[in-house]
Design a protein around this motif. Structure first.
Motif, mmCIF file in Angstrom:
data_model
loop_
_atom_site.group_PDB
_atom_site.id
_atom_site.type_symbol
_atom_site.label_atom_id
_atom_site.label_comp_id
_atom_site.label_asym_id
_atom_site.label_seq_id
_atom_site.Cartn_x
_atom_site.Cartn_y
_atom_site.Cartn_z
ATOM 1 N N UNK A 343 20.121 -45.250 -2.631
ATOM 2 C CA UNK A 343 19.316 -45.366 -0.656
ATOM 3 C C UNK A 343 19.303 -44.019 -0.910
ATOM 4 N N UNK A 344 18.459 -43.156 0.265
ATOM 5 C CA UNK A 344 18.280 -41.845 1.341
ATOM 6 C C UNK A 344 18.505 -42.135 2.572
ATOM 7 N N UNK A 345 19.424 -41.338 3.064
ATOM 8 C CA UNK A 345 20.223 -41.373 4.368
ATOM 9 C C UNK A 345 19.537 -40.462 5.232
ATOM 10 N N UNK A 346 18.578 -41.226 6.726
ATOM 11 C CA UNK A 346 18.266 -39.897 7.075
ATOM 12 C C UNK A 346 18.576 -39.727 9.132
ATOM 13 N N UNK A 347 19.597 -40.508 9.179
ATOM 14 C CA UNK A 347 20.029 -40.446 10.983
ATOM 15 C C UNK A 347 21.015 -41.700 10.400
ATOM 16 N N UNK A 348 22.011 -40.798 11.873
ATOM 17 C CA UNK A 348 23.121 -41.528 12.153
ATOM 18 C C UNK A 348 22.697 -41.729 13.001
ATOM 19 N N UNK A 349 23.490 -42.613 14.221
ATOM 20 C CA UNK A 349 23.353 -43.465 15.019
ATOM 21 C C UNK A 349 24.564 -43.786 15.742
ATOM 22 N N UNK A 350 25.412 -43.497 16.473
ATOM 23 C CA UNK A 350 26.918 -44.081 17.111
ATOM 24 C C UNK A 350 26.360 -44.745 18.199
ATOM 25 N N UNK A 351 27.023 -45.149 18.563
ATOM 26 C CA UNK A 351 26.994 -45.983 19.615
ATOM 27 C C UNK A 351 28.344 -46.650 20.763
ATOM 28 N N UNK A 352 28.676 -47.562 21.564
ATOM 29 C CA UNK A 352 30.101 -47.902 22.231
ATOM 30 C C UNK A 352 29.298 -49.430 21.959
ATOM 31 N N UNK A 353 30.167 -50.170 21.284
ATOM 32 C CA UNK A 353 30.244 -51.540 20.926
ATOM 33 C C UNK A 353 31.157 -52.138 21.934
ATOM 34 N N UNK A 354 31.633 -53.503 21.644
ATOM 35 C CA UNK A 354 32.635 -53.999 22.616
ATOM 36 C C UNK A 354 34.284 -52.976 22.995
ATOM 37 N N UNK A 355 34.710 -53.153 23.707
ATOM 38 C CA UNK A 355 35.894 -52.291 24.579
ATOM 39 C C UNK A 355 36.244 -51.278 23.192
ATOM 40 N N UNK A 356 36.218 -50.467 23.738
ATOM 41 C CA UNK A 356 37.473 -49.310 22.040
ATOM 42 C C UNK A 356 36.779 -49.289 21.487
ATOM 43 N N UNK A 357 35.527 -50.049 20.855
ATOM 44 C CA UNK A 357 35.093 -49.783 19.275
ATOM 45 C C UNK A 357 33.789 -48.810 19.628
ATOM 46 N N UNK A 358 33.582 -48.418 18.322
ATOM 47 C CA UNK A 358 32.088 -48.061 18.043
ATOM 48 C C UNK A 358 31.399 -48.461 17.021
ATOM 49 N N UNK A 359 30.094 -48.295 17.535
ATOM 50 C CA UNK A 359 28.887 -48.887 17.077
ATOM 51 C C UNK A 359 28.159 -47.898 15.929
ATOM 52 N N UNK A 360 28.353 -47.386 14.476
ATOM 53 C CA UNK A 360 27.437 -46.993 13.654
ATOM 54 C C UNK A 360 26.300 -47.309 12.903
ATOM 55 N N UNK A 361 25.129 -46.840 13.257
ATOM 56 C CA UNK A 361 23.751 -47.076 12.393
ATOM 57 C C UNK A 361 23.483 -46.739 11.322
#
Length: 531
Positions: A343-361
């Motif tokens: 696949x071709x990856x077009x963007x990476x988004x980072x946000x806070x998940x549960x306490x102290x963890x990071x959600x990457x999309x």
């Protein structure tokens, strides 16, 4: 081997063993308990098995020994006081009365000290949510009143310390330093090494002891001290922290006392100077990374703002603000897709998940499908993925959750609009910063006036045409002149120049240079080679 290490007398069996030893051997159990505690420390030096923070709170149980010693001394003084009550005071001299009442007062004070030590030891060991360490961590968060429970606070610090550097009893992570207390590194204002010899005259001669302590003072002017047994570890811990907080004050015991007892006006002046030096360092770091080959083909977007001057430090700063709850998310978009696994990856988004963890999309195109790939990681792993993304390296997508977004592909020949490269960045004298991607000539003029009247410390302008760039940094007490940096087209490349000039002249350059009225490189200008 690592799994076995730390299994010796784990909590709470170590406490059970200590209590049984005291019940059987009485005071003779003290050397045995101390030996067992030493062996446990050797097997589990930093509390990895049960958590760094929880291990530190449970180590307060050693205060019970001090409480017991104070209680024994209080009992002895109490006996002296009570015995004196039964004697004929008519035969006493003045010194006898003084001795009796001194013994009685000392017994009361030692008994109160024993009660306080015992209460603190039991509270921190068995009720960690009420411990001094939990209160310290909670008070350093942006919104202490909305802080999570102690277990989540400890887990947050423990995750940061997984890859920490350890110097004796002190662990230095990326965001936290853990000793006898916990300190957020970005709030440290003073780092002091106390190394002194103390001599005491005794009946058998002169007794010498050494005081070795690392004292940290934060932006609330609260002091945290950690004792060391090794001068080498003490110096190494202070040097490591100085690299993480280079603007913090340093010194010995006398400098620590002077810094800690500074009056309110002195604190405000230091904080203002601290913010200015920090902003200047970060701006210079961004410039060096941009000049030296930073991620110029990457766009960073957050909170309605966009910048193309992307660096790892800037991305980590945005990540830290997300984890602290100060921002919701940020997105890193390359100018051309990053090749992934099928696949071709077009963007990476980072946000806070549960306490102290990071959600990457990740936004991806796979054949005729458009996908979203998501994964929740700890901050250290998220930083590694972001660092690789800035190098145009795709992460291992094996454990990422996949979700189909749409089946359509953009029409052939459609050219996505490139975001404007224009940016106006301003740093206030207080240290606060703001970035603008849409602005007018009037905004630039107001920024120039702010440099003259002292409202702004730095103004950084990137013009949308010709990749022209100028930065004006205000002077300081030693040199009131402004530092002006600007680019100049030189064939197919850009030349970087710098000069010193009075604030009024620097303000004129900031407003006239984008319109082509000035060109750097004349008298007083110095050409700067690329890093």
């Amino acid at each position: 081997m690592k799994e076995k290490k730390g299994a010796f007398l784990r909590w709470p069996w170590n406490v059970v063993a200590y209590v049984l030893l005291f019940a059987v051997l009485r005071l003779f159990a003290i050397p045995v308990v101390l030996l067992l505690m030493w062996v446990q420390e050797r097997n589990n030096p930093h509390g990895v098995r049960e958590g760094y923070c929880l291990s530190r709170t449970r180590k307060r149980l050693t205060w019970l020994l001090w409480a017991l010693g104070a209680l024994v001394m209080a009992a002895g003084m109490g006996v002296v006081f009570v015995t004196g009550l039964d004697q004929d005071r008519a035969l006493w001299e003045l010194s006898d009365h003084v001795t009796q009442w001194a013994a009685g007062g000392g017994a009361v004070l030692l008994a109160l000290l024993a009660l306080w030590l015992g209460y603190t030891a039991l509270r921190d060991a068995f009720f960690p949510e009420r411990s001094a360490l939990a209160r310290s961590i909670r008070s350093q968060l942006p919104c202490p009143e909305e802080a999570p429970p102690a277990a989540e606070l400890f887990a947050m610090v423990d995750r940061d310390l997984v890859e920490a550097l350890w110097f004796g009893p002190v662990g230095v992570g990326r965001e936290w330093v853990l000793g006898d207390g916990a300190n957020r590194i970005d709030r440290i204002r003073g780092i002091f090494v106390i190394n002194e010899l103390h001599q005491h005259q005794t009946q058998t001669g002169v007794r010498t002891s050494r005081e070795m302590e690392l004292a940290l003072i934060d932006d609330r002017w609260q002091r945290t001290g950690t004792s060391f047994n090794s001068l080498k570890d003490l110096q190494a811990a202070a040097d490591c922290l100085a690299l993480r907080a280079p603007e913090a004050a340093r010194g010995g015991k006398s400098q620590c006392i002077a810094f800690w007892t500074m009056d309110e006006s002195g604190r405000e002046e230091f904080e203002r100077d601290f913010r200015q030096r920090q902003s200047r360092r970060l701006s210079e770091q961004v410039r060096q990374e941009a000049v030296g080959g930073g991620s110029q083909d990457m766009i960073l977007a957050w909170g309605g703002e966009v910048t193309s001057r992307v660096s790892l430090s800037l991305a980590e700063e945005r990540l830290g603000r997300c984890l602290a709850g100060e921002e919701t998310s940020f997105t890193l978009t390359p100018s051309r897709p990053v090749a992934g696994e099928g696949c071709a990856l077009r963007a990476l988004r980072a946000s806070a998940a549960e306490t102290g963890m990071v959600r990457l999309t990740l936004e991806a195109d796979s054949g005729e499908e458009r996908l979203e790939l998501a994964r929740v990681l700890d901050p250290a792993a998220a930083r590694r993925v972001i660092a690789g993304w800035l190098r145009r390296e795709a992460p291992d997508l094996a454990d990422w959750d996949r979700r189909r977004v749409s089946a359509g592909r953009p029409k052939t020949g459609a050219v996505p609009a490139r975001p404007s490269q224009a940016r106006l960045s301003l740093v206030y004298a207080s240290g606060a910063a703001e970035n603008h991607t849409t602005f007018t000539a009037e905004d630039v003029r107001l920024a120039a006036e702010g440099l003259v009247d002292g409202r702004y410390q730095l103004a950084d302008l990137t013009h949308p045409e010709g990749y022209l760039w100028i930065r004006v940094t205000a002077g300081d007490r030693s040199d009131g002149r402004c530092t002006v940096e600007a680019t100049r087209p030189e064939g197919e490349t850009l030349g970087f120049y710098t000069a010193k000039m009075p604030p009024r002249e620097a303000a004129a350059w900031l407003t006239g240079y984008p319109r082509g009225q000035y060109l750097p490189g004349g008298q007083g200008w110095k050409r700067v080679k690329k890093a």
